[in-house]
Scaffold this active site. Structure first.
Site, mmCIF file in Angstrom:
data_model
loop_
_atom_site.group_PDB
_atom_site.id
_atom_site.type_symbol
_atom_site.label_atom_id
_atom_site.label_comp_id
_atom_site.label_asym_id
_atom_site.label_seq_id
_atom_site.Cartn_x
_atom_site.Cartn_y
_atom_site.Cartn_z
ATOM 1 C CD GLU A 120 30.790 47.403 -0.271
ATOM 2 O OE1 GLU A 120 31.494 48.044 -1.069
ATOM 3 O OE2 GLU A 120 31.023 47.369 0.964
ATOM 4 N NE ARG A 180 34.564 48.657 -2.667
ATOM 5 C CZ ARG A 180 35.643 49.179 -3.224
ATOM 6 N NH1 ARG A 180 36.059 48.725 -4.409
ATOM 7 N NH2 ARG A 180 36.313 50.150 -2.647
ATOM 8 C CB CYS A 203 38.348 41.632 3.060
ATOM 9 S SG CYS A 203 39.107 40.178 2.333
ATOM 10 N NE ARG A 223 34.190 52.677 -3.623
ATOM 11 C CZ ARG A 223 35.237 53.268 -3.031
ATOM 12 N NH1 ARG A 223 36.003 54.082 -3.734
ATOM 13 N NH2 ARG A 223 35.522 53.044 -1.765
#
Length: 431
Positions: free
Chosen positions: A231, A276, A184, A274
């Protein structure tokens, strides 16, 4: 190193590659005349051998065969092979390429579709797509340690820097799905806003140039796969006040793909919280926005931390008195300041926090209690790989434990990625 056991990846280490740099011909050169690095040459060779005798090998066959011949001529005097092995080539095609042919996670022989694996890490996407009958025809990962783990498991050295034009030109012309867990980065939209105010058209090159997402978009634009599968961290949605995610979605739509997005939590498959963001897209020119794709419905957690723990663990994973005291004192200090940060002592019958790439430093975010009178311990690398959903025979010990921790923390949760991949492939193959 044993002279009778030089592997493809080991050969590229500096002490071998240094002597190899001056041994090259036109097969070792990029189109601009620069020398292809030994690791990228190994990538060409391993891709060629993995795809040998298939139409997907057209990209690598000619150069791969030339490089094998060149490497063979160089390696023989280095290893001082016996005359018999020189004659039949058994050492070169056997021992030297053992890891190519004997890697535990070979692709399917009769595949249903092809895909490429960008920002591949240690191959979580690859496991997911191969499970659906996919054949990987190109992989790329810049980190040398991740490359080593990837090679050990799939028998393929990933290409290096995907931002280089010379690397992009080695992607096969035809493949079905692009997979990428791209990093990112922020986008500057000031220039875009100015162009819009002047009534000028902008394209993804203007909006995303200088970011790694640009390279993903560039490859999608050039090769037009039937679908893509991306992802990223959940924070991508709010990054830069939402501008980053907005630019990504607008760019993908501009490339004439319909997109589907969903934030999903891997705790349905592994005992780890987690979250995503997943982005799945289909080519409008093929599917006319009529694809039947939907993200899988996730259930409640089925596993607890105790399900992934080893029965016996070496003492080195137990926190020292000094580190344990520091973590406890630090948590108290932060609590007084009104901050919630502190160590994470796990409920063995529950799930853990998110495993990060910095876990190797102190293991603070996921600490395993060991009973009264004993300091807690960190997870072992194998336990971390289980926490990410990797199979038990996945090879993680070709690199140091520090690198293994980093690789797990940077990876995807394999069964979650697999569940989404199943839906993607079903929808893609319906057309």
């Amino acid at each position: 190193m044993n002279k009778d056991k030089i592997t493809l990846f080991d050969f590229c280490k500096k002490k071998y590659a240094k002597n190899f740099q001056g041994v090259y011909d036109e097969s070792c050169l990029n189109e601009d005349g620069t020398i292809i690095s030994p690791l990228d040459q190994a990538a060409i060779i391993s891709h060629h051998l993995q795809l040998k005798n298939t139409k997907d090998d057209d990209t690598y066959k000619e150069r791969g065969e030339k490089l094998i011949e060149l490497w063979q001529d160089f390696i023989y005097p280095q290893t001082k092979l016996s005359e018999s092995s020189l004659k039949d080539g058994s050492h070169f095609y056997g021992s030297f390429f053992d890891d190519v042919y004997k890697a535990p996670f070979q692709g399917p022989k009769d595949h249903k579709f092809t895909f490429i694996d960008l920002f591949a890490g240690i191959g979580g996407f690859r496991l997911a797509m191969q499970a659906q009958g996919g054949k990987c025809v190109f992989s790329s990962e810049w980190n040398e340690y991740a490359q080593k783990t990837y090679y050990a498991n799939y028998g393929e050295v990933p290409f290096g820097d995907i931002t280089k034009e010379s690397t992009k030109q080695l992607i096969p012309k035809n493949f079905d799905v692009l997979c990428a867990g791209f990093p990112c980065q922020p986008f500057s939209i000031a220039g875009v806003s100015k162009k819009k105010s002047l009534g000028r058209e902008t394209g993804f090159r203007d909006k995303t140039q200088g970011t790694l997402f640009f390279d993903v978009a560039d490859i999608i634009s050039r090769y037009r796969p039937k679908a893509f599968y991306l992802e990223n961290v959940k924070n991508l949605c709010s990054h830069d006040k939402g501008n980053t995610f907005k630019v990504i979605c607008e760019t993908l739509k501009e490339l004439e793909y319909s997109i589907h997005t969903e934030v999903m939590d891997g705790k349905a498959f592994v005992p780890q919280h987690r979250e995503r963001i997943f982005i799945v897209g289909f080519d409008k020119r093929i599917y006319n926005e009529n694809e039947t794709f939907s993200f899988p419905t996730l259930g409640d957690p089925q596993k607890t931390i105790k399900d992934i723990l080893d029965a016996k663990v070496e003492e080195k994973y137990t926190l020292s008195d000094k580190l344990w005291k520091y973590l406890q004192d630090y948590a108290v200090t932060q609590k007084k300041k009104g901050n919630g940060f502190g160590y994470g002592l796990v409920d063995l019958n529950g799930i853990s926090r998110t495993l990060s790439a910095r876990y190797y430093k102190d293991g603070a975010e996921i600490l395993i209690p060991q009973g009264e009178g004993r300091n807690p311990r960190r997870l072992t690398p194998r336990e971390c790989s289980r926490l990410m959903g990797y199979p038990e025979n996945f090879i993680i010990d070709k690199v140091s434990e520090i690198q293994a921790y980093k690789q797990c923390g940077n990876s995807v949760i394999v069964p979650l990625v697999t569940a989404v991949a199943e839906q993607l492939v079903k929808s893609m193959l319906k057309k």
